[in-house]
Write a protein that holds these residues in place. Structure first.
Motif, short mmCIF file in Angstrom:
data_model
loop_
_atom_site.label_atom_id
_atom_site.label_comp_id
_atom_site.label_asym_id
_atom_site.label_seq_id
_atom_site.Cartn_x
_atom_site.Cartn_y
_atom_site.Cartn_z
N LEU A 178 35.13 32.25 45.79
CA LEU A 178 35.93 31.95 44.61
C LEU A 178 35.34 30.77 43.83
CD1 LEU A 178 38.48 33.00 43.30
CD2 LEU A 178 39.81 31.37 44.63
N ALA A 179 34.85 29.78 44.56
CA ALA A 179 34.25 28.60 43.92
C ALA A 179 33.05 29.01 43.07
CB ALA A 179 33.82 27.57 44.97
N ILE A 180 32.22 29.90 43.59
CA ILE A 180 31.06 30.37 42.85
C ILE A 180 31.53 31.09 41.57
CG2 ILE A 180 29.08 31.96 42.92
CD1 ILE A 180 28.49 29.92 44.89
N ALA A 181 32.56 31.90 41.71
CA ALA A 181 33.08 32.62 40.54
C ALA A 181 33.63 31.63 39.51
CB ALA A 181 34.17 33.60 40.96
N TYR A 182 34.39 30.66 39.97
CA TYR A 182 34.97 29.64 39.06
C TYR A 182 33.87 28.96 38.25
CZ TYR A 182 39.75 29.46 41.00
OH TYR A 182 41.03 29.72 41.37
N ILE A 183 32.78 28.60 38.94
CA ILE A 183 31.72 27.84 38.26
C ILE A 183 30.91 28.74 37.33
CG2 ILE A 183 29.65 26.43 38.59
CD1 ILE A 183 30.86 25.58 41.31
N ASN A 184 30.62 29.96 37.78
CA ASN A 184 29.76 30.84 36.99
C ASN A 184 30.44 31.42 35.76
OD1 ASN A 184 27.35 30.60 38.26
ND2 ASN A 184 27.66 32.32 39.64
N PHE A 185 31.72 31.71 35.89
CA PHE A 185 32.40 32.39 34.79
C PHE A 185 33.64 31.62 34.36
CE2 PHE A 185 30.54 35.69 37.59
CZ PHE A 185 29.53 36.11 36.74
N ASP A 186 33.64 31.23 33.10
CA ASP A 186 34.75 30.43 32.59
C ASP A 186 36.07 31.17 32.63
OD1 ASP A 186 32.87 28.55 32.03
OD2 ASP A 186 32.57 29.23 29.95
N ASP A 187 36.00 32.50 32.49
CA ASP A 187 37.26 33.25 32.41
C ASP A 187 37.72 33.79 33.75
OD1 ASP A 187 35.24 35.02 32.72
OD2 ASP A 187 35.96 36.47 31.25
N SER A 188 37.01 33.40 34.83
CA SER A 188 37.35 34.00 36.12
C SER A 188 38.70 33.53 36.64
CB SER A 188 36.27 33.68 37.14
OG SER A 188 36.16 32.30 37.31
N ARG A 189 39.09 32.31 36.27
CA ARG A 189 40.31 31.75 36.80
C ARG A 189 41.54 32.61 36.47
NH1 ARG A 189 40.83 26.23 38.74
NH2 ARG A 189 38.61 25.95 38.40
N SER A 190 41.66 33.00 35.22
CA SER A 190 42.85 33.76 34.83
C SER A 190 42.83 35.15 35.46
CB SER A 190 42.95 33.86 33.32
OG SER A 190 41.75 34.36 32.79
N LEU A 191 41.64 35.75 35.52
CA LEU A 191 41.54 37.07 36.15
C LEU A 191 41.92 37.00 37.62
CD1 LEU A 191 38.26 38.45 34.56
CD2 LEU A 191 40.55 39.41 34.32
N ILE A 192 41.45 35.95 38.26
CA ILE A 192 41.72 35.81 39.69
C ILE A 192 43.21 35.56 39.93
CG2 ILE A 192 41.36 34.23 41.64
CD1 ILE A 192 38.34 34.27 40.48
N ASN A 193 43.83 34.79 39.03
CA ASN A 193 45.26 34.57 39.18
C ASN A 193 46.05 35.87 39.12
OD1 ASN A 193 45.11 31.87 39.60
ND2 ASN A 193 45.37 31.32 37.43
N ILE A 194 45.62 36.76 38.21
CA ILE A 194 46.29 38.06 38.11
C ILE A 194 46.08 38.84 39.41
CG2 ILE A 194 46.30 40.29 36.90
CD1 ILE A 194 45.37 38.67 34.40
N PHE A 195 44.85 38.79 39.91
CA PHE A 195 44.54 39.50 41.15
C PHE A 195 45.38 38.96 42.31
CE2 PHE A 195 42.07 39.73 45.09
CZ PHE A 195 41.97 41.11 45.22
N LEU A 196 45.50 37.63 42.38
CA LEU A 196 46.29 37.02 43.46
C LEU A 196 47.76 37.42 43.35
CD1 LEU A 196 44.86 33.40 43.81
CD2 LEU A 196 44.59 35.33 45.36
N MET A 197 48.23 37.53 42.11
CA MET A 197 49.62 37.94 41.92
C MET A 197 49.81 39.38 42.41
SD MET A 197 51.85 37.71 38.44
CE MET A 197 51.26 39.28 37.84
#
Lengths: 276, 255
Positions: A178-197
């Motif tokens: 997840l850390a790699i995704a956060y750093i590489n892609f600015d928009d990953s955070r919101s997508l991941i939040n949806i996935f976690l939900m």
């Protein structure tokens, strides 16, 4: 003079083994980071230790009201809803916290991690461990809730430590990815939040799995969090049953997440650092 | 510049960097969104190029030497620091670093605002590679040097930026390392502190540690270093006596 540390870049580092070894060698730092997480959360807040409990308890209260009072949900066999719900909330909190705290610590720690030789994996491990400690504290209100329904924790509840151990491996490995995704892609955070939900809804926290049709149930049973939760509920409060398949999925997923996460991280992290 | 051919018998080498290169694949247009990456991947438009941040860089630093890296932005200076700080392994080539390395990072980067001064000293020092036990025994000395003895037990979010900088500097420089890595000469805090920290830096340099300095401040480079390396596009363009290297660099910049 003879004890001088020597760094030689040509010495081959074996993925996973060298990373785990480094965490072990830096266990002093690991301990400090865990203490830091707990101190920041507890010592400085007015209501102290109870703060960590407030969040899951409040969530539980809201969900209890919605599902017990509004929708009048019933568990099969007349099992009490409140301990069922609280155990679900505690477990999902353990997962979410370990995962996101670890990834955030690495993603926001660039100021240190790109300049100082310190393995980022230590930050992921410390987040998972401090979440596990919070979880253990959360067992106190769960025991109280069980007592309200004239239940006590099972005699075999120490097996719970295995669940916690597996979850620590699971979230440590995943948070590195997840850390790699956060750093590489600015928009990953919101997508991941949806996935976690979505993952959260796919875990039977506030509904019994028997409520679902057979096909949906098959899908849900593949969700590793379902297995963690079944085992936790069974081992701690004797709410529900866990099967051998649950244990297999729990061990399998934790090991795959741990080794996979560490391995991929060891390959990706240098590339991330080079660009930071 | 011819490399010194003589055997390094008298000098103890702290850093030996031999033919180091650092390459990575980067996308042609900087994509930093998952959405764009997905679209580009589907359309097979991901164009990668091999990028060399460093190309065949070789140098040694002996105990007591101060080597400066100069060059334009993006020339590979920070990458080189990362490689020497062992944050980044070189793609090819070999780096050997002997002894305790202390990087001077942006002051306070490893601090937690909610922890007290004392707790931060221990955490920061441990992040920099010392043991918690060792750090606990150094709290008083460090706080005393930073002039913060009376503020040790309050969370550092209540500190002024000057106080934070003093605490960070004092912690980072408590132990004289074998190799000191400096990214830009520090110019934080009030005049008193600046003077004190400059004095401590010079003291460390004179006490026999090796220093690798990255700076855009040519006066500082000329004043402090025994040797300078001029990097351009990851290539070591020139190295040698600071004054002549700086002159070459400046004449390039002005053209």
């Amino acid at each position: 003079m003879s004890t001088m540390k020597v760094y030689d870049s040509s010495v081959r580092q074996i993925p996973v083994i060298s990373q785990v070894k480094s965490i072990y060698e830096n266990r002093g730092l690991l301990r400090l980071l865990v203490v830091r997480d707990l101190t920041v959360r507890y010592k400085r807040s007015v209501i102290g230790v109870w703060w960590s409990l407030l969040n899951p308890l409040f969530t539980t209260a809201v969900l209890y009201y919605v599902f017990n009072t509004v929708f009048k949900s019933k568990l099969p066999g007349g099992a009490p809803f409140l301990p069922y719900l609280l155990s679900g909330v505690l477990l999902i909190t353990l997962f979410n916290q370990g995962l996101t705290m670890g990834a955030d610590a690495i993603a926001t720690g660039a100021g240190v991690l790109t300049k100082v030789h310190v393995r980022p994996e230590i930050f992921a491990a410390s987040a998972s461990i401090s979440s596990a400690i919070n979880f253990l504290i959360g067992l106190i209100p769960l025991t109280i809730v069980l007592a309200i329904y004239h239940r006590t924790p099972t005699w075999h509840f120490p097996i719970l430590l295995l669940v916690i151990f597996c979850m620590t491996l699971f979230t440590t490995g995943l948070s590195l990815l997840l850390a790699i995704a956060y750093i590489n892609f600015d928009d990953s955070r919101s997508l991941i939040n949806i996935f976690l939900m979505a993952l959260q809804y796919m875990t039977p926290i506030f509904y019994p799995i028997t409520l679902l049709g057979p096909h949906t149930r098959d899908v849900i049973q593949l969700n590793p969090l379902y297995s963690f939760l079944q085992i936790f509920r069974h081992e701690f409060g004797n709410v529900g049953v866990s099967t051998l398949a649950n244990w297999e999925i729990m061990f399998g997923c934790s090991l795959v997440a741990f080794f996979g996460g560490f391995y991929i991280f060891s390959k990706r992290w240098p590339k991330v650092v080079a660009k930071l | 510049m011819a490399k010194s051919g003589g055997q390094a018998v008298t000098q103890e080498l702290i850093v030996e960097a031999t033919d180091i290169s650092l390459a990575y694949r980067r996308t042609r247009h900087r994509v930093s969104s998952l959405k764009q990456t997905a679209i580009d991947t589907i359309n097979r438009r991901m164009a990668y190029e091999e990028f060399f941040a460093l190309k065949s860089v070789s140098f040694n630093i002996a105990r007591g030497e101060t080597v400066s890296i100069i060059g334009r932005n993006g020339a590979g200076k920070s990458t080189l620091l990362k490689v020497i700080a062992r944050v980044l392994p070189p793609t090819t080539g070999r780096v050997i670093v002997r002894g305790h390395v202390a990087p001077m990072i942006e002051l306070g980067a490893g601090f937690n605002p909610e922890l007290t001064g004392a707790e931060n000293i221990v955490l920061y020092g441990t992040l920099l590679g010392r043991t918690p036990k060792e750090m606990k025994s150094r709290i008083e000395t460090i706080a005393d040097w930073a002039g913060l003895t009376e503020h040790l037990d309050i969370p550092i979010r209540a500190y002024s930026s000057g106080m934070t900088a003093r605490l960070a500097f004092a912690t980072a420089t408590d132990l004289t390392p074998d190799l000191l890595l400096i990214d830009e000469v520090l110019s934080v805090g009030d005049a008193d502190f600046r003077e004190k920290s400059a004095a401590r830096t010079v003291e460390m340099m004179n006490s026999g540690c090796a220093v690798l300095l990255v700076s855009h401040d040519m006066d500082a480079v000329e004043r402090m270093s025994t040797r300078a390396i001029y990097l351009e596009n990851g290539i070591q363009k020139l190295s040698g006596e600071p004054k002549s290297v700086i002159e070459a660099y400046l004449s390039d910049v002005h053209h």
